[in-house]
Every structure is written in C-alpha cells, then in structure tokens.
Scaffold this active site. Structure first.
Site, PDB file in Angstrom:
ATOM      1  N   GLY A  18       3.221   4.698  -1.337  1.00  0.00           N
ATOM      2  CA  GLY A  18       2.348   3.738  -0.673  1.00  0.00           C
ATOM      3  C   GLY A  18       1.023   4.370  -0.308  1.00  0.00           C
ATOM      4  N   GLY A  20      -2.949   3.371   1.721  1.00  0.00           N
ATOM      5  CA  GLY A  20      -3.674   2.398   2.520  1.00  0.00           C
ATOM      6  C   GLY A  20      -4.869   3.024   3.190  1.00  0.00           C
ATOM      7  N   GLY A  21      -5.439   2.276   4.135  1.00  0.00           N
ATOM      8  CA  GLY A  21      -6.686   2.673   4.759  1.00  0.00           C
ATOM      9  C   GLY A  21      -6.598   3.947   5.573  1.00  0.00           C
ATOM     10  CG  MET A  22      -5.254   4.166   9.193  1.00  0.00           C
ATOM     11  SD  MET A  22      -4.331   3.860  10.700  1.00  0.00           S
ATOM     12  CE  MET A  22      -4.361   5.500  11.430  1.00  0.00           C
ATOM     13  CB  VAL A  25       3.976   6.423   2.551  1.00  0.00           C
ATOM     14  CG1 VAL A  25       5.443   6.752   2.810  1.00  0.00           C
ATOM     15  CG2 VAL A  25       3.344   5.824   3.792  1.00  0.00           C
ATOM     16  CE  LYS A  40       2.752   5.443   7.185  1.00  0.00           C
ATOM     17  NZ  LYS A  40       2.748   4.123   7.870  1.00  0.00           N
ATOM     18  CG  ASP A 141      -2.173  -3.571  12.611  1.00  0.00           C
ATOM     19  OD1 ASP A 141      -2.604  -4.739  12.466  1.00  0.00           O
ATOM     20  OD2 ASP A 141      -2.323  -2.680  11.760  1.00  0.00           O
TER      21      ASP A 141
END
Length: 762
Positions: A18, A20-22, A25, A40, A141
C-alpha cells in the site's frame, strides 16, 4: 526503501502492499518471532520542513505509536512495535487478510454492499469505537479506507496513531499553506471543518458518512469539488438513504441520519448508545433482513447486485436546503477509492483546499450572510496553479535563507496572481498574503505587517471560522507584530483570546497551545507583569519538558524566557543557573556553535556581570567573540553584541581606556552596518559616553550623550523611556560640569514627561 531491507536487524521488508500521502506499507517478516507483519513507513521529512518541525513530528509519532500499541480490542488493528531507522519512522502492525471498505465498493463498481453486511459492519465498528473512546482516543480520520473487513468477517479500524499524527502535522506545520483541518473531505464533521472542538462525536459523524456510502454507493455529499463537499457537511441536510435504496431498513436510515446531525449534541451520545440503537433496530426489523453473513465459508464478502443510485447533489433533491448555486461547476475533490490501500492517503494539501476554485461569489454565504452576485471567475489552468505553487515554495526557501526582501517580492507577486485567478479569500491566496506579512515583520515594517496579518485573519475567519488553527495562526502573528510596535497591551488581548480558543479546540498540551502560552508569557514581562510572566513561562517549560523532553529546543526556549524574567525580577543567581542549564543543553542537542547556544552563553555573561563577577564575564565574552567571529564573521551583529559585552565588563573592572577603545570600535562598525540611529548603534554610542565620563572627559561625554538623546527622541519620541534615560544621562553630565541650573531644568523636564506618560491610557 529497497526490497528485502532489514530494519533494526529484525523486520525484513518483502513487498509493498500500500502507498499513500504519508508513506507506504510493506509486507514484512519478523525474523525474531517468525511471523509476517505489516510495516508502515512514514515518508522522511524533506528539506521543506525545518528541524524544529521534524523534531516535533518525531516526538508526536512516538507518543501516538504508544497510544496505538496500548489499544487491545478485536476491532482495532494491533500495533506490535514502532521506532526509527535511518531517519524513517515506522510502525509494525498485524498483517490483515481482507479488503478495506473502499476496495469492496470498488470491486462492485461503486455499488452498495448487501444490507446484512452493512448492519453487521456498523455494529462492529460501533463496538470498536466504544472501546477506543473509553480510552480517551478520537480517530479524527475515519473513512472507508481505514476500515478493514477480514476474510473471517471481522471488522477492524486501522490507523488510530497515524490519523492523530496527521492531525497534528496539519495543525502545526506552517508550511502546509492551506489551513484545512485534518480529515478527508467526504467524511469530515462540521466541527472539523469549522476548526471547532473535536471529540468522540466527530468520529460518529464520520462513521455516518461511511455507512451512508456503503449503503448507497456514494458519500452523503458527492459533489464536484472538495470545497462544495465541505460546505455540504456544514450547511445541507443529507437525503434519506431510502430515497436512494428502498430496501434499506427504516431503523438504519434513522440511525445514519442521526449520526449525520450538524451539531454533536444531536447525535447519539456515544458509540455504546449507537450500538444499542442498531441492536434494537435490528431485532425489531429482523424479518426484513436476510441472514447476516458475518463469517462465510468462502472467505469472501458477498456483494449486492448492481443497484441504480441517485447521486445526492446531482439530481433534484426535492424540498429542503440546497447548496448555494456558486458551488456548481467546481472541480472534483477527493473521495474514497480502492487505490488508497489501508487508509494511507489523506487529502492532498499541496495545492490548497481545492486546487481550483472557480467562484468569485461573496463567501459570506458560508457564515450565514447573503451572497453578492458577481461574475463567475474563469477556471485557472492546472499549469498556472502548479507554477504559482512552485514560486510560493521558492519564496519560502528564500525566507529560510534569511533573504527576506527577496522572499517578500516573490510572495507579493504570487499573492496578486492567486487573487486574480482564485479570489481574495481562497486559502492559497491567503497563504501567500500570510507570507507577505511574515516577510514584512522580518524586515522592520511592523505596521505594514500588522495590516496584512489582520487582512489574512479576517479572510480566514470568513472562510474557515474564527477558531480554525490557520485563523488563529494569523491572529497570533498579528499579536507578535503588536509587540514589535510596543503595543503590548493590545498584543496581550489578542494572545489571550487566541490562547482561549486553542485550549478549547486543541487542548492545553497541543504544541500550538503551548507556543501561544509562551508568547503570552513573553508579552506579560514586557507589560511589567513579571511575576505573572515568570509563573506562566515556568508552567509552559514544565509542560514542554513533560511532553517533549527536558532538552527539546522548545523546552529550552521557554526556559530561556524563565531566566530572562528571573533577571528582570533581580533574581540573578537563579537566572544565571537557568541560563547555564540552557547553554549546556543546547550545546549537547544543537551543537556548541549553534546560534541558540551562543545566545545562551551571552546571557550567562550578562548574569555574571550583574552578580559582580566581571572577571568571569570578561573571559566568557572573549571566548564568545572568538567563536562568533569564527562562525559568522567579525561584523555580524551578534559578534558585535558580544564585543559590546566585553567592553562593558572592561569598564566594570576599571579598565576604562580599553573599554573606551572597544566601545568606539564597535560603535563605528555598527553605524556603518546598521545605521547611525539603530538601537544597537545608540547603545554603543552611549557606552562611549560612559567611558569618556569615567575618564573625566565630561565635555566630550556631554556631546555624545546629547547625540544619543536627540536620535532617540527623533526615532522613538520624546517621552519614550530610552529617550528619557538619555536626557537623564545628559543632566548628570551637566552636573559634573558644574552647570547645576541647566541640570535641574532638564531633570524637571524629564520628570514632567514621565508623569505625563504615566497617566496616558494604555
């Protein structure tokens, strides 16, 4: 990170599952325990973030990771370990076998899930939220990508620690430039959008949005732009779910609409209350539900056949509130999709709230006013927006290098173009205006900076609300500039109001709250309220030490202020010990040559001199002058300040010829570099007069004292304390010359000005 890399000699990264923005994973193997885990890895902080922000991020990560690791519930992802490796923060979690709700919707072409699955998911998530809320933890969130449905039917909430960390990054980083609260637009509560107080009921609202989407196929406000989505959450009632899907049970429709109430007080009291409502409703309408498929033998979640869905905001909604017409035609905002695995992608803030804002309508509609009719603003091209974002970043980089004039020119140009393309109250325009004000305050144009910060604060208040962190940031900077202007009482009022809002919306220990309390303590000392200043600064120092550590730079900044106030109170022994503590800690954490370390050493010298230990002070200043000269050069203002301290202590040791020579040399360099009327130049000139007087050259001293007094009156005003002190020096010199009548007349004039100043309103 490279494939098969070993972290901490324990976790072997195998493949990415995975992004994403941050961060990303990885599926990994725990070599110590022989099991597969998910790791992560947060993106390392690049050069766009200053060291202070990075340190705060690291501390926040450790605290939030501990919080996440302490959560033990079947409905919450288990956190096994966390740490930092080669500058990358990482979190080790259980490896989940399943799909998140966003992926399940994507698998079925965005058509809704079967009714029994929806109700079962709602009940399991409510149970998990009930547990976490009892621990005092709010997710902030919650969205489909953060809720996993495992192959055995178990539902788990992911990213508690990371969601809270993202919240703090969004609220503490001045470099985001947008001011939007943490959260994904389609699932944000009205209080998040307004920057208000966020508690567990905000999670319940977000859950309502998630349930609405998995039950109908779309979020409650599936509009064409993130800004319009946010306004929908704040101002528009959602359509009942059964309007779009008739077979949904009535109790479920009611429960979700209760979750989506605009105010927290109208929602279920807590997740336990929600779970009870679902259970009661499920029992009451059981005959309408097919058997729940909690644990299916196939290990696959059954999906409902395609159902035609009416997309809210796209078709006529019937009677009731509608979004303002100015929200039509906007560009697409962020919404959940299967691509954002494991909830890694928060909204992209890099280009502002929407990236493209096409309206030119008066934004008072957001706060209940009447919108004014204006022509629609043409849609700016993505290329223009990207160019302006790059130029904005270039301006920030110039500021970090200390090139404030050049930075100001860049930000002014970008602000003008953004205002033309996006509108005066667009977050990106206001972000540029904020930076313009910041450069003005750093180039000595405090009055201009104040006007600009006020303008930004008013714009942000209109669009984001009075308690939004970005609104408060602008008001806090305005208070700082008021202090620069000597308007400390007004600054106190603004700081106090901002602090009350920050404590209410963020809590007493949030870094921004503590920063505001620090500034308020600083301002109290400038108001002469030294005991109040000391107590507040001491409390902030204790809080920062507890949260960040005794040697954290923010803790030391506040300890420095504690020492300053102790000196103002005449407690020089305590001040000396505190300054020495700060200097030692800064040398260890920041380095011996760091400007902050050298500043603390300078103050140690001041304290030694005040305690009559001038010989020690003299040796300290000699070493400090050498270090300053080596690090920043002989003509740097800080080097000259150290040389000034050297000259003062030479005088205290009655070495007046040397003291006079040092003072004259420093004065000459300061006049050349800073100007004849600069405060530092005038301080050196006065020291020249002091040396002349001690050497018995009173006539020469009188000429210099008068020069200083006239300059201070010209720059500061005749009744300014520094100007009055200079006239007192002049009167003393007249006395020494035997001109007593003139001296008495001047003393009377000074006394009258002081009395007049004392009765003036503050």
């Amino acid at each position: 990170m490279a494939d098969t890399r070993l972290i901490q000699s324990r976790y072997r990264l195998l493949d990415v599952i995975g992004r994403g923005g941050m961060g990303e994973v990885w599926r990994a193997r725990d070599e110590s325990l022989g099991r597969h885990v998910a790791v992560k890895c947060l993106k390392p902080m690049g050069p766009q973030h200053d060291q202070s922000f990075t340190r705060i991020l690291r501390e926040r990560f450790r605290r939030e990771a501990r919080v996440a690791a302490a959560l033990q519930h079947r409905g919450v992802t288990v956190v096994h370990d966390f740490g930092e490796y080669d500058g990358v923060l990482y979190l080790v979690m259980e490896l989940l076998d399943g799909r998140n709700l966003s992926q399940l919707l994507e698998d079925n072409e965005q058509h809704p899930l079967p009714v029994p699955e929806i109700v079962d998911i709602a009940e399991q998530v409510a149970d998990a939220l009930g547990y976490t809320h009892q621990q005092g933890i709010v997710h902030r969130d919650l969205k489909p990508a953060n809720i996993m449905r495992l192959t055995d039917g178990t539902v788990k909430i992911c990213d508690f620690g990371i969601a809270r960390l993202g919240h703090d990054i969004g609220f503490t980083s001045r470099l985001t430039g947008t001011g939007i609260a943490m959260g994904t637009p389609h699932y944000m509560s009205p209080e998040q959008i307004s920057g208000g107080n966020v508690d567990h009921r905000s999670d319940l609202y977000s859950l309502g949005c998630v349930l609405y989407e998995i039950a109908t196929g779309v979020p409650p406000f599936d509009l064409d732009d993130a800004w319009a989505v946010l306004v929908g959450h704040r101002d528009t009632q959602p359509e009942p779910l059964r309007t779009h899907r008739a077979e949904l049970p009535g109790f479920f429709d009611r429960v979700v609409l209760e979750l989506l109430a605009k105010t927290p007080e109208e929602r279920p009291a807590d997740a336990g209350d929600l779970r009870q409502r679902i259970a009661v409703g499920r029992t009451g309408e059981q005959q309408h539900l097919p058997p729940a498929g909690h644990a299916q033998p196939s290990g696959q979640v059954r999906l409902a056949p395609p159902v035609p869905v009416l997309r809210p905001g796209r078709q006529p909604l019937g009677p009731g509130p509608r979004l303002p017409s100015w929200t039509r035609g906007m560009t697409v905002g962020h919404r959940a999709s299967g691509a954002t695995h494991l909830g890694l992608a928060p909204p992209d803030h890099s280009a502002g709230l929407t990236g493209e804002w096409t309206t030119g309508t008066d934004l008072r509609a957001l706060t209940g006013g009447v919108p004014l009719a204006r022509p629609e603003r043409p849609t700016p091209s993505p290329e223009l927006l990207s160019t302006l974002a790059n130029r904005h970043s270039a301006g920030l980089n110039l500021g970090r290098l200390g090139h404030w004039e050049e930075a100001g020119e860049v930000h002014r140009a970008v602000a003008a173009e953004r205002e033309h393309a996006l509108g005066p109250d667009h977050p990106d325009t206001l972000s540029s205006r904020f930076e313009v004000a910041f450069t003005l305050s750093r180039t000595g144009r405090a009055a201009d900076a104040l006007r600009e910060f006020d303008r930004v604060a008013q714009g942000r208040e209109r669009t984001m609300g009075p308690d939004h962190p970005e609104t408060l940031a602008a008001r806090q900077e305005a208070a700082y500039v008021l202090g620069q202007l000597g308007r400390h009482f007004e600054a106190h009022q603004v700081y106090a109001a901002v602090l009350a809002s920050r404590e209410r919306s963020m809590g007493p220990d949030h870094p921004d709250t503590l920063r505001c309390r620090h500034n308020l303590a600083f301002n109290l000392s400038r108001l002469g309220r030294l005991e109040d200043s000391f107590r507040m600064a001491r409390d902030v120092a204790h809080a920062r030490s507890r949260l960040l550590g005794a040697s954290h730079p923010d803790t030391l900044v506040t300890l420095y202020e504690v020492a300053y106030t102790l000196g103002q109170l005449g407690r020089w022994s305590d001040a000396l010990q505190t300054y020495q503590q700060v200097a030692r800690a800064r040398a260890t954490t920041l380095g011996a040559d760091h400007p902050d370390t050298l500043s603390a050493r300078y103050e140690v010298g001041i304290s030694l001199g005040r305690l009559g230990r001038s010989a020690e002070a003299l040796e300290l200043y000699r070493a400090l002058v050498d270090d300053r000269t080596r690090v920043v050069g002989p003509a740097d203002p800080e080097t000259l300040r150290a040389r000034h301290g050297l000259g003062v202590n030479l005088g205290r040791l009655a070495r007046w010829e040397e003291a006079l020579a040092e003072s004259r040399d420093v004065c000459e360099i300061r006049e050349r570099i800073l100007g004849p009327d600069h405060p530092d130049t005038l301080v050196s000139r006065r020291e020249v007069a002091v040396g002349l007087g001690w050497l018995g050259r009173w006539a020469d001293a009188l000429t210099v004292y008068r020069t200083v007094a006239e300059a201070r009156e010209r720059v500061l005003g005749a009744d300014h304390p520094d100007a009055l002190a200079s006239r007192n020096d002049e009167a003393h010199c007249l006395e020494q010359l035997g001109r007593g009548t003139e001296a008495v007349e001047l003393y009377r004039k000074v006394a009258a000005l002081r009395q007049q100043r004392g009765v003036e309103p503050h």
